[in-house]
Design an enzyme around this catalytic site. Sequence first.
Site, mmCIF file in Angstrom:
data_model
loop_
_atom_site.group_PDB
_atom_site.id
_atom_site.type_symbol
_atom_site.label_atom_id
_atom_site.label_comp_id
_atom_site.label_asym_id
_atom_site.label_seq_id
_atom_site.Cartn_x
_atom_site.Cartn_y
_atom_site.Cartn_z
ATOM 1 N N HIS B 62 0.852 -1.197 0.000
ATOM 2 C CA HIS B 62 0.000 0.000 0.000
ATOM 3 C C HIS B 62 0.883 1.240 0.000
ATOM 4 O O HIS B 62 1.526 1.560 0.997
ATOM 5 C CB HIS B 62 -0.918 0.015 1.224
ATOM 6 C CG HIS B 62 -1.922 -1.096 1.214
ATOM 7 N ND1 HIS B 62 -3.135 -0.997 0.581
ATOM 8 C CD2 HIS B 62 -1.873 -2.355 1.715
ATOM 9 C CE1 HIS B 62 -3.808 -2.128 0.715
ATOM 10 N NE2 HIS B 62 -3.057 -2.976 1.401
ATOM 11 N N LEU B 63 0.935 1.880 -1.154
ATOM 12 C CA LEU B 63 1.555 3.202 -1.219
ATOM 13 C C LEU B 63 0.399 4.143 -0.905
ATOM 14 O O LEU B 63 -0.731 3.878 -1.281
ATOM 15 C CB LEU B 63 2.108 3.445 -2.620
ATOM 16 C CG LEU B 63 3.172 2.424 -3.076
ATOM 17 C CD1 LEU B 63 3.562 2.660 -4.523
ATOM 18 C CD2 LEU B 63 4.398 2.487 -2.184
ATOM 19 N N ARG B 64 0.650 5.186 -0.179
ATOM 20 C CA ARG B 64 -0.484 6.023 0.240
ATOM 21 C C ARG B 64 -0.712 7.223 -0.672
ATOM 22 O O ARG B 64 -1.521 8.083 -0.352
ATOM 23 C CB ARG B 64 -0.279 6.472 1.679
ATOM 24 C CG ARG B 64 -0.198 5.340 2.684
ATOM 25 C CD ARG B 64 -1.471 4.507 2.716
ATOM 26 N NE ARG B 64 -1.458 3.578 3.841
ATOM 27 C CZ ARG B 64 -2.247 2.525 3.953
ATOM 28 N NH1 ARG B 64 -3.108 2.235 2.979
ATOM 29 N NH2 ARG B 64 -2.193 1.739 5.010
ATOM 30 N N ASN B 94 -6.478 0.898 -3.078
ATOM 31 C CA ASN B 94 -7.296 1.673 -2.126
ATOM 32 C C ASN B 94 -6.648 2.987 -1.712
ATOM 33 O O ASN B 94 -6.538 3.304 -0.531
ATOM 34 C CB ASN B 94 -7.636 0.820 -0.893
ATOM 35 C CG ASN B 94 -6.409 0.414 -0.091
ATOM 36 O OD1 ASN B 94 -5.299 0.424 -0.608
ATOM 37 N ND2 ASN B 94 -6.605 0.067 1.156
ATOM 38 N N ASP B 152 -9.009 -4.704 -2.386
ATOM 39 C CA ASP B 152 -8.335 -4.996 -1.112
ATOM 40 C C ASP B 152 -8.646 -3.963 -0.037
ATOM 41 O O ASP B 152 -8.595 -2.766 -0.268
ATOM 42 C CB ASP B 152 -6.823 -5.065 -1.305
ATOM 43 C CG ASP B 152 -6.121 -5.466 -0.011
ATOM 44 O OD1 ASP B 152 -6.484 -6.523 0.524
ATOM 45 O OD2 ASP B 152 -5.258 -4.713 0.458
ATOM 46 N N HIS B 179 -9.482 -9.876 -0.884
ATOM 47 C CA HIS B 179 -9.327 -9.679 0.565
ATOM 48 C C HIS B 179 -10.516 -10.419 1.167
ATOM 49 O O HIS B 179 -11.631 -9.914 1.181
ATOM 50 C CB HIS B 179 -9.370 -8.181 0.893
ATOM 51 C CG HIS B 179 -9.424 -7.871 2.366
ATOM 52 N ND1 HIS B 179 -8.511 -7.086 2.989
ATOM 53 C CD2 HIS B 179 -10.294 -8.239 3.332
ATOM 54 C CE1 HIS B 179 -8.809 -6.975 4.284
ATOM 55 N NE2 HIS B 179 -9.903 -7.669 4.506
ATOM 56 N N HIS B 232 -3.108 -12.299 1.568
ATOM 57 C CA HIS B 232 -2.789 -12.475 3.001
ATOM 58 C C HIS B 232 -3.594 -13.559 3.724
ATOM 59 O O HIS B 232 -4.387 -13.275 4.619
ATOM 60 C CB HIS B 232 -2.903 -11.148 3.756
ATOM 61 C CG HIS B 232 -4.082 -10.280 3.384
ATOM 62 N ND1 HIS B 232 -5.378 -10.730 3.392
ATOM 63 C CD2 HIS B 232 -4.140 -8.996 2.970
ATOM 64 C CE1 HIS B 232 -6.182 -9.751 3.024
ATOM 65 N NE2 HIS B 232 -5.456 -8.690 2.746
ATOM 66 N N ASP B 305 1.948 -6.966 2.436
ATOM 67 C CA ASP B 305 0.769 -6.169 2.800
ATOM 68 C C ASP B 305 1.233 -4.901 3.530
ATOM 69 O O ASP B 305 0.620 -4.459 4.507
ATOM 70 C CB ASP B 305 -0.232 -6.969 3.635
ATOM 71 C CG ASP B 305 -1.573 -6.258 3.785
ATOM 72 O OD1 ASP B 305 -1.788 -5.217 3.118
ATOM 73 O OD2 ASP B 305 -2.416 -6.734 4.573
#
Lengths: 304, 429
Positions: B62-64, B94, B152, B179, B232, B305
């Site tokens: 997850h890069l924000r 997301n 996800d 997910h 995951h 993750d």
Amino acid sequence: MDWKRKHLLGLEELEAQEIEHILDTTDSFREISTRAIKKVPTLRGRTIVNLFFEPSTRTRTSFELAAKRLSADTVSISAQTSSVVKGETLKDTARNIEAMQIDAIIVRHSMSGAPHFLSRCVEASVINAGDGCHEHPTQGLLDIFTMREKKGSIKGLKVAIVGDIVHSRVARSNIWGLKKLGAEVIVVAPPTLIPMGIEEMGVKVCFSLDEVIGKVDVLNILRIQLERQKGGLFPSLREYSRLYGVTADRLKKAKKDILVMHPGPVNLGVELTAEVANDPRTVILEQVTNGVAIRMAVLYLLLQ
Amino acid sequence: MKLLIKNGRVVDPANKIDGVLDILIDKGKIISVRKNIPAKACQVIDAKGKVVAPGFIDMHVHLREPGREDEETISSGMKAGAAGGFCSIVSMANTNPVVDKQEVVKFILRKAGEEGIISVYPVGAVTKGLKGEELAEIGELKEAGVVAVSDDGEPIRSSFIMRCGLAYSKKFDLPVISHSEDKDLSQGGVMDEGVMSTILGLPGIPRQAEEIMVARDIKLAELTHGRLHIAHVSTGGSVELLRQARKKGLRVSAEAAPHHFSLTSEAVKEYDPNTRVSPPLRSHEDVEAIIKGLGDGTIDAIASDHAPHSLEEKEVEYGLAPSGIDGIETEVGLALNVLYYEKKIKLVEIIKKFTTGPAAILGLREGTLSIGAKANITILDLEKKWRVDKNKFFSLSRNTPFHGMSLKGKAVMTIHQGKIVYNNETSTV
């Protein structure tokens, strides 16, 4: 014994010896509240903050009186009137209060573990006055104190805890304390209110109050909340009370000297009837009286 | 200038190579892999005593950016990836805005291109806004460059929409990453449901909340012949469902995260919000089942993750903290320490989980040291003992439950398209 702990976060981490030491200390403090001048100088000059994020009458008043009778200065903060409504975090609230040089924070919070979190943020002593569904150590202590007072000893005592076990911090503190002191504990509730794996805490599980009521020395009855019904956990208060309510009729099957307890506030007619509340074997108000002494002992031990 | 990696133990599962060899790199490509390549007019890296593997791929990050650049940017996430030993990272959809439009995919790829140190492959959303209601324009997302689709973080509640996602994605040969969580069952849970949640008084998430959805999605993969990837995996029951699905020959793959094979719900004991993660840390039996699944090939990939969260968001009551572990910089160390040293899984099998495994799922032409392939290389020092220090993370966030832990084995150099992008000796990217 030498008291070494700085915080009281739960009964789980206490040794049996430490619990007994609190109970013994309580014995010596109880007398103070019966005096005409209900005050000793033990904690003079100490500042104690009541930080309550959930509504509470009994516990908060009890802590406040306990502190005052030990001559400590007390301040009470409730979430409704604090900066929490302005979006301040628990950590910031606590650190700001601490910056005013206080000695202890008594915290009531809807989130399990909030007192643990707080104890990592501040230097002051932290006393858990009930956190989420986790523990309510002083309630557990006062329940056990009352049982010991009435029954002489906890060892070998058979105690049934009846009601919403899954959401009850009182149940968990009772279980830890009672098991450590050698009692036998049975939890009684509909299967939907029994949390997973509770047997591993050393208790027996029973779904029927009628099966156990004749066999136990103590009934500790928990408050049932209407919102659990809306959550689907049981069909109605009516059915709950028919199956798990303590009535005079049910009490006839109990041992003659059974002790009936409730941490309050009671839903009369649901968990127990008014008749049972008035029965001489019911000691709800004595629990409240003992609560002040327990809290005096806890404050004294942590802050002496 | 050419780059020569000398005397390393080259482990390349794709070509079934495991031996002391030299690798010669020119113009970002591998041009030779053999013994005793003479060092003529080239920069030499002495890899003696080290393991030289194809560049690692982390297929769940997850890069924000866009949205929460205070927690991680595309650039900082790439640096953290390089420092963790990764040449390629796969970014989840997301963000805010969600990756459900071509423009967002292009934005990510442009930003990643400007930073350039490693490769970023975006994942697109299955449904518009991750709402689980209408399919996103998956065809357009594919054209823009996504390598998979996933909602996800937000499981797709409707079985019908999940069916449509799996079926529609076939046209583009994209896997749907699930997910798997039945939110009606997990309710407000914050940790594994069991004796620990009972003791701690925290609302629990039963493992069945995951397994019901894994079972549902496998059935839908059977129905649609679509490509399903389970993200995951956290429970033994899920591993068993996956094993059966594979036996049936369904197109189903899976990944496991390092925290799910190295920690149990016991870690929640002190209410450290850094142990809050979705799916939650499970029991010892689940950990063992995941390790077995990794060992026997039921689980194809290890993925972090990686979920950076700000200090302000994580320094709160346990029940209020967001889920996620900042994991990309501890991932390889944990895999080596736990899987290689403690559980005795063969090194080549572990390397597959970071290379051929994710490459096959995502259709990436990497994860191999074939002649002519992109010179993406991860060098491991199996003997290196180190201590996790969150304050040295390249990630902008610090939310790790592994701070202070001693590990044996580390990725010490990352080479992306022939360029050294991370060197442990100088701690630079």
